[in-house]
Write a protein that holds these residues in place. Structure first.
Motif, PDB file in Angstrom:
ATOM      1  N   CYS A 116      81.744  36.247  57.006  1.00  0.00           N
ATOM      2  CA  CYS A 116      81.253  37.371  57.819  1.00  0.00           C
ATOM      3  C   CYS A 116      82.018  37.404  59.143  1.00  0.00           C
ATOM      4  O   CYS A 116      82.778  36.491  59.476  1.00  0.00           O
ATOM      5  CB  CYS A 116      79.745  37.245  58.027  1.00  0.00           C
ATOM      6  SG  CYS A 116      79.241  35.858  59.074  1.00  0.00           S
ATOM      7  N   GLN A 117      81.766  38.426  59.923  1.00  0.00           N
ATOM      8  CA  GLN A 117      82.457  38.588  61.207  1.00  0.00           C
ATOM      9  C   GLN A 117      82.204  37.414  62.143  1.00  0.00           C
ATOM     10  O   GLN A 117      83.108  36.939  62.821  1.00  0.00           O
ATOM     11  CB  GLN A 117      82.046  39.897  61.875  1.00  0.00           C
ATOM     12  CG  GLN A 117      82.530  41.106  61.121  1.00  0.00           C
ATOM     13  CD  GLN A 117      82.034  42.409  61.720  1.00  0.00           C
ATOM     14  OE1 GLN A 117      81.085  42.425  62.500  1.00  0.00           O
ATOM     15  NE2 GLN A 117      82.643  43.508  61.328  1.00  0.00           N
ATOM     16  N   SER A 118      80.972  36.931  62.165  1.00  0.00           N
ATOM     17  CA  SER A 118      80.635  35.807  63.062  1.00  0.00           C
ATOM     18  C   SER A 118      81.328  34.525  62.646  1.00  0.00           C
ATOM     19  O   SER A 118      81.877  33.811  63.494  1.00  0.00           O
ATOM     20  CB  SER A 118      79.119  35.559  63.072  1.00  0.00           C
ATOM     21  OG  SER A 118      78.435  36.676  63.582  1.00  0.00           O
ATOM     22  N   CYS A 119      81.314  34.225  61.360  1.00  0.00           N
ATOM     23  CA  CYS A 119      81.914  32.976  60.874  1.00  0.00           C
ATOM     24  C   CYS A 119      83.443  33.056  60.855  1.00  0.00           C
ATOM     25  O   CYS A 119      84.118  32.022  60.886  1.00  0.00           O
ATOM     26  CB  CYS A 119      81.390  32.636  59.480  1.00  0.00           C
ATOM     27  SG  CYS A 119      79.619  32.234  59.475  1.00  0.00           S
ATOM     28  N   ASN A 120      83.981  34.248  60.793  1.00  0.00           N
ATOM     29  CA  ASN A 120      85.431  34.429  60.730  1.00  0.00           C
ATOM     30  C   ASN A 120      86.097  34.366  62.105  1.00  0.00           C
ATOM     31  O   ASN A 120      87.291  34.185  62.194  1.00  0.00           O
ATOM     32  CB  ASN A 120      85.769  35.765  60.049  1.00  0.00           C
ATOM     33  CG  ASN A 120      87.220  35.887  59.696  1.00  0.00           C
ATOM     34  OD1 ASN A 120      87.859  34.907  59.357  1.00  0.00           O
ATOM     35  ND2 ASN A 120      87.739  37.104  59.763  1.00  0.00           N
ATOM     36  N   SER A 121      85.311  34.495  63.165  1.00  0.00           N
ATOM     37  CA  SER A 121      85.905  34.510  64.510  1.00  0.00           C
ATOM     38  C   SER A 121      86.089  33.127  65.082  1.00  0.00           C
ATOM     39  O   SER A 121      85.613  32.145  64.629  1.00  0.00           O
ATOM     40  CB  SER A 121      85.085  35.350  65.467  1.00  0.00           C
ATOM     41  OG  SER A 121      83.758  34.884  65.528  1.00  0.00           O
ATOM     42  N   CYS A 167      78.140  35.796  52.927  1.00  0.00           N
ATOM     43  CA  CYS A 167      79.036  34.901  53.650  1.00  0.00           C
ATOM     44  C   CYS A 167      79.002  33.509  53.015  1.00  0.00           C
ATOM     45  O   CYS A 167      77.932  32.931  52.819  1.00  0.00           O
ATOM     46  CB  CYS A 167      78.638  34.824  55.124  1.00  0.00           C
ATOM     47  SG  CYS A 167      79.719  33.733  56.090  1.00  0.00           S
TER      48      CYS A 167
END
Length: 139
Positions: free
Chosen positions: A134-139, A99
């Motif tokens: 990553c999924q967390s940073c992209n949300s 990420c």
């Protein structure tokens, strides 16, 4: 997260002597969702010197508990091997994701590095790191 007795069994399964350092290092890897650096281990496990931690990491790699993940930052990262790895069979043909925001590196075990054949070359190992959010940073 594995219990203390499970960690001991895992070390024995990989024909490693059970030591406090090995148990502590293995516990950190089992508790983490991401690949870890030696610097992180040094910060978290101050009871052990750098040489002891490096020897532990190397013994884990040789026995099939961990694999080394190439990284463009110059800092080695280590990920937990799948259950089928041991000292004899130790292959990691899966993708890794780094990420750009948080810096975490994750093993993407379900996605494999494409097979490449180049005339005149014998490819022994291939690594692929994908970069992005990553999924967390992209949300």
């Amino acid at each position: 997260m594995l219990k203390y007795s499970d960690l001991k069994q895992l070390l024995k399964k990989h024909q490693l002597r059970v030591t406090d350092c090995r148990l502590d290092v293995l516990s950190l890897f089992q508790a983490s969702e991401h690949a870890l650096t030696s610097r992180f281990l040094e910060h978290e496990l101050t009871a052990y010197d750098r040489v002891t931690l490096y020897r532990t990491l190397n013994s884990f790699i040789e026995s099939g508990l961990l694999h080394k993940i190439p990284d463009d930052s110059g800092m080695a990262r280590y990920g937990v091997c799948d259950h089928h790895c041991d000292s004899e069979e130790h292959r990691h043909d899966h993708l890794h994701f780094k990420c750009d925001a948080c810096g975490h590196v994750d093993c993407l075990s379900s996605y494999h590095v494409p097979k490449v054949q180049i005339p005149g070359f014998l490819i022994k190992e291939a690594n692929m790191i994908l970069n992005g959010l990553c999924q967390s940073c992209n949300s």
